[in-house]
Design an enzyme around this catalytic site. Structure first.
Site, mmCIF file in Angstrom:
data_model
loop_
_atom_site.group_PDB
_atom_site.id
_atom_site.type_symbol
_atom_site.label_atom_id
_atom_site.label_comp_id
_atom_site.label_asym_id
_atom_site.label_seq_id
_atom_site.Cartn_x
_atom_site.Cartn_y
_atom_site.Cartn_z
ATOM 1 N N ARG A 160 0.820 -1.300 -0.098
ATOM 2 C CA ARG A 160 0.064 0.081 0.053
ATOM 3 C C ARG A 160 0.898 1.211 0.294
ATOM 4 N NH1 ARG A 160 -2.151 -2.975 4.032
ATOM 5 N NH2 ARG A 160 -4.212 -3.807 3.778
ATOM 6 N N ARG A 182 8.199 -8.839 -3.924
ATOM 7 C CA ARG A 182 8.075 -10.126 -4.125
ATOM 8 C C ARG A 182 7.264 -10.689 -5.119
ATOM 9 N NH1 ARG A 182 7.054 -11.717 2.151
ATOM 10 N NH2 ARG A 182 5.805 -10.091 1.543
ATOM 11 N N ILE A 241 11.877 4.373 5.072
ATOM 12 C CA ILE A 241 10.569 4.753 5.815
ATOM 13 C C ILE A 241 10.056 3.558 6.543
ATOM 14 C CG2 ILE A 241 10.043 6.894 5.151
ATOM 15 C CD1 ILE A 241 7.917 5.433 3.489
ATOM 16 N N ALA A 242 10.856 2.347 6.315
ATOM 17 C CA ALA A 242 10.243 0.915 6.420
ATOM 18 C C ALA A 242 10.426 0.536 7.850
ATOM 19 C CB ALA A 242 10.698 -0.076 5.467
ATOM 20 N N ARG A 243 11.596 -0.156 8.048
ATOM 21 C CA ARG A 243 12.172 -0.582 9.362
ATOM 22 C C ARG A 243 13.678 -0.414 9.250
ATOM 23 N NH1 ARG A 243 7.920 0.087 11.340
ATOM 24 N NH2 ARG A 243 6.769 -1.185 12.287
ATOM 25 N N GLU A 272 17.099 1.286 16.984
ATOM 26 C CA GLU A 272 16.619 2.414 17.479
ATOM 27 C C GLU A 272 15.919 2.330 18.777
ATOM 28 O OE1 GLU A 272 13.657 3.165 13.923
ATOM 29 O OE2 GLU A 272 11.936 2.786 15.475
ATOM 30 N N HIS A 290 11.754 8.011 13.414
ATOM 31 C CA HIS A 290 10.575 7.327 13.370
ATOM 32 C C HIS A 290 9.149 7.942 13.583
ATOM 33 C CE1 HIS A 290 9.345 2.580 13.260
ATOM 34 N NE2 HIS A 290 8.635 3.436 12.767
ATOM 35 N N GLY A 292 7.129 8.503 10.636
ATOM 36 C CA GLY A 292 6.395 8.386 9.521
ATOM 37 C C GLY A 292 4.794 8.607 9.650
HETATM 38 C C1 DGY Z 1 4.047 1.353 11.590
HETATM 39 O O1 DGY Z 1 2.753 1.565 11.593
HETATM 40 O O2 DGY Z 1 4.661 0.365 11.478
HETATM 41 C C2 DGY Z 1 4.893 2.691 11.823
HETATM 42 O O3 DGY Z 1 6.364 2.291 11.653
HETATM 43 C C3 DGY Z 1 4.564 2.988 13.226
HETATM 44 O O4 DGY Z 1 4.521 4.527 13.420
#
Ligand code: DGY
Length: 331
Positions: A160, A182, A241-243, A272, A290, A292
């Site tokens: 998404r 994937r 912006i993922a992890r 983090e 973090h 986002g």
């Molecule tokens: C999530 O929803 O996974 C975000 O990283 C949390 O802010």
């Protein structure tokens, strides 16, 4: 429901008072208004006799914790990511896991674009330069950066949020969109943003701006390391912006320092809230803590969805966004 028969839940971190208030209409709630950082042992202690946990993504829910909390039936994450859940362990223990998908898509995509643009146009460097009183004249190459409009946007992970980034790039900035995932998107979804599916190496070699939006797992750990960074153009930017953990932060800092890529925008980090000291020392990286999904309406929507899941499951037997629905009916 009388107080004595009401399920009990724990809200492990401070959240919107109106969400706590709503949950209190259905449950006996233990909350954490002071936002104390509880240890795992403290979380386990407070979960005794509780059927539900409202979690925020920072609490590790694994076999050890589940074994210590036999009354637990559901953990509702106020996050779309759920790498804090050991899903197989939760399923084995008959504990439902829920996350908060959908409600943060556009907000997180906005942040991805903000970081991409700040990195490409050296916004943070410019502000630091100005505040330090170093701006004394015009220069043709002062804080000269990279164009965003009309460039090639490479998206790794096309769920998404990836698709929302693609829309911004294609429709707002006239970017050519390439992606790797994937699985390939249906042709109509590709056509909507004029996106072309490519291999990961081609993406890294071709994109002017790479954005990472893939979920974190053992498989995606260090998806971007020294090898991948060496494939990128020296003028390219990288946005995560993922992890944390998807990028090898030490390798990224080295690549930034050596100018192997132009700049990076990072909202997430390995380990983090600690940030690798070599990244902190780089000037060509924009760093945010973090945030986002951190807008008032979106954070409220995420908290409300977590609450809906707790109420939906513990009161009505119907969670909204279950991750392991196979545990339902087995409890
Ligand atoms: C999530 O929803 O996974 C975000 O990283 C949390 O802010």
């Amino acid at each position: 429901m009388t107080t004595s028969t009401r399920p009990k839940i724990l809200i492990s971190r401070a959240v919107f008072p109106q969400v706590v208030e709503r949950l209190s209409q259905y449950f006996d709630v233990e909350s954490n208004p002071g936002d104390e950082l509880w240890s795992r042992a403290e979380v386990a202690r407070r979960l005794q006799g509780k059927q539900g946990a409202f979690t925020t993504g920072s609490e590790r829910i694994d076999a050890e914790l589940l074994a210590a909390c036999p009354d637990l039936k559901i953990c509702a994450n106020m996050a779309v990511g759920y790498n804090n859940f050991d899903l197989p362990a939760m399923t084995a223990a008959g504990v439902l896991a829920t996350n908060a998908p959908g409600v943060l898509t556009e907000t997180t995509a906005d942040m991805g674009f903000a970081l991409l643009m700040a990195a490409a146009r050296r916004v943070s460097e410019g502000e630091r330069f100005l505040r330090a009183g170093k701006w004394d004249r015009w220069a043709y190459d002062m804080l000269i950066g990279q164009d965003v409009h009309g460039s090639t946007l490479g998206i790794l992970g096309m769920g998404r949020i990836g698709q929302a980034i693609a829309r911004r790039g294609a429709l707002g900035f006239g970017m050519k969109v390439i992606y790797h995932n994937r699985s390939r998107l249906p042709a109509s979804d590709e056509a909507a943003v004029n996106a072309r599916y490519v291999g990961k190496e081609e993406l890294l070699q071709t994109a002017d701006h790479v954005v990472l939006v893939l979920p974190y797992s053992a498989e995606s750990h260090h998806s971007i390391g020294a090898f991948e960074l060496a494939l990128m153009k020296p003028t390219a930017t990288l946005t995560n912006i993922a992890r944390g953990g998807i990028v090898d932060d030490a390798a990224l800092a080295q690549a930034l320092r050596a100018g192997r890529i132009a700049a990076a925008g990072l909202d997430v980090f390995e380990g983090e809230p600690t940030v690798h000291p070599d990244l902190l020392a780089c000037t060509n990286v924009v760093l945010t803590p973090h945030i986002g999904s951190a807008t008032v309406p979106t954070r409220l929507a995420m908290a409300s969805l977590a609450a809906d899941n707790l109420i939906g499951y513990l009161v009505h037997g119907k969670p909204v966004t279950p991750l392991n629905p196979e545990v339902m009916g087995k409890a």
